[in-house]
Design a protein around this motif. Structure first.
Motif, PDB file in Angstrom:
ATOM      1  N   ALA A 270      -1.252  -6.427  11.303  1.00 20.72           N
ATOM      2  CA  ALA A 270      -2.306  -5.416  11.390  1.00 20.72           C
ATOM      3  C   ALA A 270      -3.051  -5.547  12.710  1.00 20.72           C
TER       4      ALA A 270
ATOM      5  N   ILE B   4      -2.378   9.457  12.744  1.00 22.04           N
ATOM      6  CA  ILE B   4      -1.510   8.483  12.093  1.00 22.04           C
ATOM      7  C   ILE B   4      -0.665   7.743  13.130  1.00 22.04           C
TER       8      ILE B   4
ATOM      9  N   PHE C 144       1.877  -0.912   4.543  1.00 18.89           N
ATOM     10  CA  PHE C 144       0.587  -0.434   5.062  1.00 18.89           C
ATOM     11  C   PHE C 144       0.359   0.990   4.580  1.00 18.89           C
ATOM     12  N   ARG C 145      -0.835   1.225   4.042  1.00 18.49           N
ATOM     13  CA  ARG C 145      -1.199   2.591   3.628  1.00 18.49           C
ATOM     14  C   ARG C 145      -2.397   3.040   4.438  1.00 18.49           C
ATOM     15  N   PHE C 146      -2.260   4.192   5.079  1.00 16.49           N
ATOM     16  CA  PHE C 146      -3.329   4.702   5.932  1.00 16.49           C
ATOM     17  C   PHE C 146      -4.065   5.819   5.238  1.00 16.49           C
ATOM     18  N   ASN C 147      -5.344   5.938   5.561  1.00 18.82           N
ATOM     19  CA  ASN C 147      -6.067   7.117   5.122  1.00 18.82           C
ATOM     20  C   ASN C 147      -5.486   8.319   5.856  1.00 18.82           C
TER      21      ASN C 147
ATOM     22  N   ASN D 114      -9.496   1.819   7.976  1.00 13.79           N
ATOM     23  CA  ASN D 114      -8.715   3.034   7.783  1.00 13.79           C
ATOM     24  C   ASN D 114      -7.297   2.750   7.284  1.00 13.79           C
ATOM     25  N   TYR D 115      -7.114   1.556   6.738  1.00 14.81           N
ATOM     26  CA  TYR D 115      -5.810   1.259   6.146  1.00 14.81           C
ATOM     27  C   TYR D 115      -5.984   0.173   5.086  1.00 14.81           C
ATOM     28  N   SER D 116      -4.971   0.046   4.237  1.00 19.57           N
ATOM     29  CA  SER D 116      -4.904  -1.084   3.312  1.00 19.57           C
ATOM     30  C   SER D 116      -3.505  -1.665   3.412  1.00 19.57           C
ATOM     31  N   ILE D 117      -3.348  -2.898   3.002  1.00 18.88           N
ATOM     32  CA  ILE D 117      -2.045  -3.539   3.099  1.00 18.88           C
ATOM     33  C   ILE D 117      -1.735  -4.285   1.822  1.00 18.88           C
TER      34      ILE D 117
ATOM     35  N   ASP E 132       1.466   8.592   5.223  1.00 24.25           N
ATOM     36  CA  ASP E 132       0.408   7.592   5.146  1.00 24.25           C
ATOM     37  C   ASP E 132       0.939   6.202   4.828  1.00 24.25           C
TER      38      ASP E 132
ATOM     39  N   PHE F 112      -4.382  -1.863  14.041  1.00 23.00           N
ATOM     40  CA  PHE F 112      -4.796  -0.948  12.978  1.00 23.00           C
ATOM     41  C   PHE F 112      -6.301  -0.956  12.747  1.00 23.00           C
TER      42      PHE F 112
END
Length: 300
Positions: A83, A18, A10-13, A2-5, A62, A88
């Motif tokens: 993370a 949140i 960090f970017r969350f869906n 549910n996230y990317s880095i 996000d 996360f």
DNA sequence: AACCAGGATCAAC
DNA sequence: GTTGATCATGGT
């Protein structure tokens, strides 16, 4: 996932659960994060001094940015470590729904606590921090930990070569300190002897995270309470806040009161309340405890 | 000046 | 196994 880095960003869906740094740092599980002047947060993790961007607003809810104290982005490897530290990878939405369905009080507590994560903090630092927490208050606990770090931890430097903080000490460093010195300089009172004796056990590798993480929660707790200065409440805090066990349920004065006020459980010992909490809330009892703790302090 | 703070320990029952 | 006094420190 549910996230990317990417480079410390960090970017969350987008979702309702949140991550909230403010709530996470304010719910009494950690002692080395503090609000920054601009609305962000400054903290020490794994020997690094970090800066988090402001609490995500509605417009950019996000994104979470992490920098060092020179404003540089953190590297990829440490981003992965963070993370894990921020938990996360865990599905908070699922746990949120499960706990909210328990009863009306937990539903309200969970809603108020939306965004709280259970940090996976360094095991040794968590042990010493919560030994200090016994019969103590949060502002003074934080001061004691900062003094111990300044006295016996390694200095952390920024790009210009200036000291920007101190790592939490290694067990080997604290194990060699004279308790009377620790008492005088760090102002930890009668806990000084517990801190040193426990540090010796860590330095001699008599106890470690890796030895404990394979065991079931009962065996885990039985081992941890053997540490000097560690009783049932502190053992549960250690298990919960170092990422060993989400089902831990620390019962302190606040939880004792709220279990009376919220659930009418009067005249029960802390041990009985601990068992009740673990049985009633189940595998996410620790998260439930944090929600209740945060909610109770919020409305008090 | 007593009382409290994210309790643990030891002795006594 | 369970309860009560004691523990060092700083804030209120």
């Amino acid at each position: 996932m549910n996230y990317s880095i990417d480079g410390g960003i960090f970017r969350f869906n987008a979702n309702k659960n949140i991550f909230s740094p403010a709530k996470t740092f304010d719910c009494g599980q950690c002692f080395r994060w503090n609000p920054a002047e601009d609305g962000g947060f400054k903290g020490i993790v794994a020997g690094r001094a970090l800066k988090l961007c402001a609490e995500p607003s509605a417009s950019n809810s996000d994104v979470l940015a992490v920098y060092d104290m020179s404003g540089r982005r953190i590297d990829e490897a440490f981003g992965d470590h963070l993370a894990g530290y921020f938990d996360f990878g865990f599905d908070y939405a699922e746990a949120f729904e499960l706990l909210s369905s328990k009863d009306d009080i937990m539903e309200k507590a969970a809603e108020a606590s939306r965004g709280i994560h259970i940090l996976k903090q360094d095991f040794f630092e968590t042990v010493i921090s919560f030994i200090i927490s016994a019969n103590n208050n949060i502002p003074r606990i934080k001061k004691c930990i900062e003094r111990i770090s300044e006295l016996y931890g390694k200095a952390i430097y920024d790009a210009a070569g200036d000291i920007v903080g101190y790592a939490f000490p290694e067990a080997s460093a604290l194990s060699a300190v004279e308790p009377s010195e620790l008492c005088e300089k760090a102002r930890v009172g009668y806990r000084a002897e517990y801190i040193v004796r426990t540090s010796v056990l860590f330095a001699e590798n008599r106890v470690s995270y890796s030895k404990l993480c394979g065991e079931d929660s009962r065996a885990m707790q039985d081992e941890i309470v053997k540490l000097p200065g560690v009783g049932p409440k502190v053992a549960n805090c250690i298990m919960l806040f170092s990422g060993l066990c989400r089902g831990a349920f620390p019962v302190d004065v606040w939880v004792e009161r709220l279990m009376q006020d919220f659930y009418g459980l009067e005249g029960m010992s802390r041990q009985a309340l601990e068992k009740y909490g673990k049985d009633y809330f189940g595998e996410y009892a620790g998260l439930a405890q944090q929600f209740l703790f945060y909610y109770k302090r919020l409305i008090s």
